[in-house]
Design a protein around this motif. Sequence first.
Motif, PDB file in Angstrom:
ATOM      1  N   TYR A  83       0.836  -1.203   0.000  1.00 30.26           N
ATOM      2  CA  TYR A  83       0.000   0.000   0.000  1.00 30.26           C
ATOM      3  C   TYR A  83       0.872   1.254   0.000  1.00 30.26           C
ATOM      4  O   TYR A  83       0.543   2.248  -0.669  1.00 30.26           O
ATOM      5  CB  TYR A  83      -0.909   0.002   1.220  1.00 30.26           C
ATOM      6  N   SER A 170      -4.051  -2.404  -4.021  1.00 35.05           N
ATOM      7  CA  SER A 170      -4.012  -1.057  -3.452  1.00 35.05           C
ATOM      8  C   SER A 170      -4.011   0.004  -4.541  1.00 35.05           C
ATOM      9  O   SER A 170      -4.676   1.041  -4.423  1.00 35.05           O
ATOM     10  CB  SER A 170      -2.777  -0.904  -2.564  1.00 35.05           C
ATOM     11  N   TRP A 197      -4.826   9.511   6.976  1.00 29.12           N
ATOM     12  CA  TRP A 197      -5.444   8.574   7.906  1.00 29.12           C
ATOM     13  C   TRP A 197      -6.964   8.694   7.978  1.00 29.12           C
ATOM     14  O   TRP A 197      -7.662   7.714   8.220  1.00 29.12           O
ATOM     15  CB  TRP A 197      -4.847   8.747   9.304  1.00 29.12           C
ATOM     16  N   VAL A 201      -7.093   6.282   3.847  1.00 31.41           N
ATOM     17  CA  VAL A 201      -7.126   4.924   4.391  1.00 31.41           C
ATOM     18  C   VAL A 201      -8.556   4.387   4.544  1.00 31.41           C
ATOM     19  O   VAL A 201      -8.836   3.257   4.146  1.00 31.41           O
ATOM     20  CB  VAL A 201      -6.361   4.853   5.724  1.00 31.41           C
ATOM     21  N   PRO A 202      -9.508   5.169   5.109  1.00 30.85           N
ATOM     22  CA  PRO A 202     -10.887   4.653   5.172  1.00 30.85           C
ATOM     23  C   PRO A 202     -11.479   4.334   3.803  1.00 30.85           C
ATOM     24  O   PRO A 202     -12.242   3.371   3.655  1.00 30.85           O
ATOM     25  CB  PRO A 202     -11.648   5.796   5.862  1.00 30.85           C
ATOM     26  N   SER A 204      -9.891   3.170   1.401  1.00 25.25           N
ATOM     27  CA  SER A 204      -9.212   1.961   0.922  1.00 25.25           C
ATOM     28  C   SER A 204      -9.518   0.740   1.782  1.00 25.25           C
ATOM     29  O   SER A 204      -8.947  -0.328   1.551  1.00 25.25           O
ATOM     30  CB  SER A 204      -7.696   2.193   0.891  1.00 25.25           C
ATOM     31  N   ARG A 205     -10.397   0.895   2.766  1.00 28.69           N
ATOM     32  CA  ARG A 205     -10.619  -0.158   3.746  1.00 28.69           C
ATOM     33  C   ARG A 205     -11.038  -1.475   3.101  1.00 28.69           C
ATOM     34  O   ARG A 205     -10.496  -2.549   3.400  1.00 28.69           O
ATOM     35  CB  ARG A 205     -11.680   0.288   4.755  1.00 28.69           C
ATOM     36  N   THR A 206     -11.998  -1.424   2.188  1.00 32.49           N
ATOM     37  CA  THR A 206     -12.478  -2.647   1.549  1.00 32.49           C
ATOM     38  C   THR A 206     -11.384  -3.315   0.740  1.00 32.49           C
ATOM     39  O   THR A 206     -11.215  -4.543   0.780  1.00 32.49           O
ATOM     40  CB  THR A 206     -13.681  -2.334   0.635  1.00 32.49           C
ATOM     41  N   LEU A 208      -8.168  -3.059   1.204  1.00 31.29           N
ATOM     42  CA  LEU A 208      -7.157  -3.588   2.109  1.00 31.29           C
ATOM     43  C   LEU A 208      -7.590  -4.925   2.701  1.00 31.29           C
ATOM     44  O   LEU A 208      -6.783  -5.852   2.842  1.00 31.29           O
ATOM     45  CB  LEU A 208      -6.879  -2.580   3.228  1.00 31.29           C
ATOM     46  N   LEU A 209      -8.862  -5.038   3.045  1.00 30.46           N
ATOM     47  CA  LEU A 209      -9.372  -6.310   3.552  1.00 30.46           C
ATOM     48  C   LEU A 209      -9.332  -7.390   2.483  1.00 30.46           C
ATOM     49  O   LEU A 209      -8.985  -8.543   2.760  1.00 30.46           O
ATOM     50  CB  LEU A 209     -10.802  -6.127   4.079  1.00 30.46           C
ATOM     51  N   GLY A 276     -15.618  -6.634   5.239  1.00 34.93           N
ATOM     52  CA  GLY A 276     -15.421  -5.724   4.121  1.00 34.93           C
ATOM     53  C   GLY A 276     -16.721  -5.156   3.596  1.00 34.93           C
ATOM     54  O   GLY A 276     -16.814  -3.975   3.254  1.00 34.93           O
ATOM     55  N   THR A 279     -18.181  -2.561   6.128  1.00 36.40           N
ATOM     56  CA  THR A 279     -17.429  -1.309   6.284  1.00 36.40           C
ATOM     57  C   THR A 279     -17.148  -0.624   4.964  1.00 36.40           C
ATOM     58  O   THR A 279     -16.357   0.312   4.915  1.00 36.40           O
ATOM     59  CB  THR A 279     -16.074  -1.610   6.995  1.00 36.40           C
TER      60      THR A 279
END
Length: 288
Positions: A83, A170, A197, A201-202, A204-206, A208-209, A276, A279
Amino acid sequence: MKYSKRGTEFRWNATLLTPTFVVYLAVFVIPVAAVVIQSLISDNHFSTQWYEQVLGEDYYWLVLGRSIWLSFLAAAISIIVGYSLAYISDRLFVSRTVKKLVLIAVFTPLFTSAVVRAFGWQIVLGSDGIINQILVGFGLVEAPLRLMFNYLGVVVGLVQFLVPFAFLTSSASLQSHDLSLVRASRDLGGSPWSTFWRITVPLSRTALLASFSINFALAISSYVVPAVLGGGRVKVMAALVYETFSIDLNWQLGSAIAVFVFIPVMVVLFSLEVLGRRTAIPTRSDQS
């Protein structure tokens, strides 16, 4: 006779999905079913003997716990590295030449055999390897460090193997972000670190999971890296399954061990999938 657009679309979609379904059936469903059936046979009769043996011995639980822990650790580190590289390439470097160089550096190892890459790490991490030569040469250590045939060597090899997959996921996620949110954060006085942050990042949450799920599955099923860089001292489930099938020639017990690994892995992957979905944050592509 009335024309049904919905029925036509359904038949067309079913036709397009048929090859995928056949391949999925042939390479996943049938082999897994065969392994499950094999694990329930003893002396040509139905039996749970092999599962009782696996579940009743602490050794298998120890190896399973070690495999899950190493896979989690390698997947997490690979996502951080992948990432970070994707963010630097997509957001900080405007030059296409630099982006191409980053892509080449990340994906070139995939064109090399996993065995060659694993033995290549021995040149780097060995007692006479590059790292130990530098450390001893500069007087930072008195004797070469043990960087191989332990958990460290296995994790390093797994991370190097997994980084390209984390980078690809990513990068695709970052390119789908609505950059107006980033600009709004900066206009409202948000620092680059805070914007990263609280916005990037939020969003990209799905991804990243999803990336973690892929890398975890690849890590826990890896055999070459633990075998070469672990030197037989770091036993993982993939190696245990291979030895039971190929060396002990006990296919029933090997199948039971494979199912023993498969179930917790599927539980982890399913849990990550559910997390995922719950969120997920709409991206620019979802809103268009």
